[in-house]
Design a protein around this motif. Sequence first.
Motif, PDB file in Angstrom:
ATOM      1  N   LEU A   1      17.190 -29.527   8.586  1.00 51.82           N
ATOM      2  CA  LEU A   1      16.073 -30.124   9.310  1.00 51.82           C
ATOM      3  C   LEU A   1      14.886 -29.195   9.533  1.00 51.82           C
ATOM      4  N   ARG A   2      15.011 -27.935   9.222  1.00 53.11           N
ATOM      5  CA  ARG A   2      13.887 -27.020   9.443  1.00 53.11           C
ATOM      6  C   ARG A   2      12.724 -27.363   8.530  1.00 53.11           C
ATOM      7  N   SER A   3      11.513 -27.247   9.086  1.00 54.59           N
ATOM      8  CA  SER A   3      10.300 -27.486   8.307  1.00 54.59           C
ATOM      9  C   SER A   3       9.713 -26.167   7.833  1.00 54.59           C
ATOM     10  N   PRO A   4       9.192 -26.103   6.606  1.00 57.65           N
ATOM     11  CA  PRO A   4       8.533 -24.873   6.153  1.00 57.65           C
ATOM     12  C   PRO A   4       7.269 -24.551   6.935  1.00 57.65           C
ATOM     13  N   HIS A   5       6.762 -25.528   7.668  1.00 59.96           N
ATOM     14  CA  HIS A   5       5.547 -25.318   8.464  1.00 59.96           C
ATOM     15  C   HIS A   5       5.860 -24.942   9.912  1.00 59.96           C
ATOM     16  N   GLY A   6       7.125 -24.732  10.233  1.00 58.19           N
ATOM     17  CA  GLY A   6       7.518 -24.397  11.592  1.00 58.19           C
ATOM     18  C   GLY A   6       8.106 -25.589  12.320  1.00 58.19           C
ATOM     19  N   GLY A   7       9.050 -25.307  13.185  1.00 58.92           N
ATOM     20  CA  GLY A   7       9.716 -26.380  13.895  1.00 58.92           C
ATOM     21  C   GLY A   7      10.659 -27.144  12.988  1.00 58.92           C
ATOM     22  N   PHE A   8      10.884 -28.396  13.332  1.00 59.86           N
ATOM     23  CA  PHE A   8      11.856 -29.208  12.613  1.00 59.86           C
ATOM     24  C   PHE A   8      11.230 -30.513  12.141  1.00 59.86           C
ATOM     25  N   LEU A   9      11.781 -31.040  11.059  1.00 60.81           N
ATOM     26  CA  LEU A   9      11.372 -32.348  10.573  1.00 60.81           C
ATOM     27  C   LEU A   9      11.723 -33.416  11.605  1.00 60.81           C
ATOM     28  N   GLU A  10      11.144 -34.595  11.451  1.00 65.53           N
ATOM     29  CA  GLU A  10      11.486 -35.701  12.335  1.00 65.53           C
ATOM     30  C   GLU A  10      12.941 -36.122  12.171  1.00 65.53           C
ATOM     31  N   GLY A  11      13.469 -35.914  10.994  1.00 67.98           N
ATOM     32  CA  GLY A  11      14.846 -36.291  10.731  1.00 67.98           C
ATOM     33  C   GLY A  11      15.084 -36.379   9.244  1.00 67.98           C
ATOM     34  N   LEU A  12      16.199 -36.964   8.880  1.00 64.00           N
ATOM     35  CA  LEU A  12      16.536 -37.229   7.480  1.00 64.00           C
ATOM     36  C   LEU A  12      16.770 -38.723   7.328  1.00 64.00           C
ATOM     37  N   PRO A  13      16.025 -39.390   6.455  1.00 63.64           N
ATOM     38  CA  PRO A  13      14.978 -38.820   5.611  1.00 63.64           C
ATOM     39  C   PRO A  13      13.745 -38.427   6.432  1.00 63.64           C
ATOM     40  N   PRO A  14      12.957 -37.425   5.942  1.00 65.78           N
ATOM     41  CA  PRO A  14      11.767 -36.982   6.673  1.00 65.78           C
ATOM     42  C   PRO A  14      10.736 -38.109   6.791  1.00 65.78           C
TER      43      PRO A  14
END
Length: 383
Positions: free
Chosen positions: A161-174
Amino acid sequence: MAEGQSEVIDGAADVVARLKSRVIEHCLPLWSGEGWDAAAGGFVDRLAGDGRADRQAPRRVMVQARQIYCFAKAAQMGWSTEGRAIALKGLEYLLAKAKAPDGRPGFVFSLTPEGTVQDGRRDTYAHAFVLLALASAYELDRDTQIRAEIDALLAFMDAELRSPHGGFLEGLPPSLPRRQNPHMHLFESMIAAFDATHDLALQQRAGDFYALFLANLYDKQTRLLGEYFEDDWSRIAPVIVEPGHLAEWVWLLRGFERITGCPTGQRRSELLQSALRYRDGATGCLLDLGDADGTIRRDTRRLWPQVELAKAFIAQVEGGEADAAKEARAALVRLERHYLSHPVAGGWYDQFDSSGASLVATIPASSFYHVLCAVTEADLVLS
């Protein structure tokens, strides 16, 4: 002072004791009794307006986790002799039914009343509350299996779930937009997990969310917290403001200061003053939605922002603000009079329109987390 605001101060002196009694005598029995599905297991998502369980509603994992937190916290406070057993029973159900039931790691978003998968998304917001539930249950008796579940959850989030832009994605699927809300609750859960484990790695994780708050979520010029963002944390115009979240961050920043010593007083004061721009003139309650210009975009008022405003003032009491205790008690009286005066003992109204008419016919279980947290904080700080 606007009409209606002066009256809410009446009864403020003993409001904490009244709310504590309400939680112990009515809320905890209601949500462990009618609010638990004795046949299929799990907490129900909501009650009907007459207090009967809606056993056909899907079971959101977020609600299961919040109810586990409530009963674990009640046990820690000495408010419920059965709280520990109820929390652990809820956790057993959560792990058995919602953790990887489809063979993929992580927790699903919701279950059917029968305990099968309703929605298989891996939602970051829901995972934040699973972590809070695990931390609360671990604090009861330091069970090594629960600690292993905490570590496994964090490993899943780091890997998937980690985002390359910092923090975490909303979920899976993104999905987009990105929201501050899941990150706010992950911040809360990391603080709770550190309190439960005293693991400095969790303190550092909380620090990562504080850094994200300062760098991307909070606008130092407008002194506002954005809600919606592009993938790279660019703000989406117009900037939408939820006053309740401004207040919620005040309490969380105080919690971060408590576990780290990092001063947060300036940002707390700024956030609280910004939140107070979006109050209903007649009742003093926080409204649901505004924008960065101070315009009210939705003049409805839900229960949870009022609870978070009380918690924000309680945090300021801990920070040494002279008038904060009076404001905290006034906020609790507004909560009691407007939202908790429900014909079902232990129930609440969830939302009102501008005329004071109730907009939600059911009694959502999700609100208990907000109410119980505020009352425990008030008991610890204001009593």
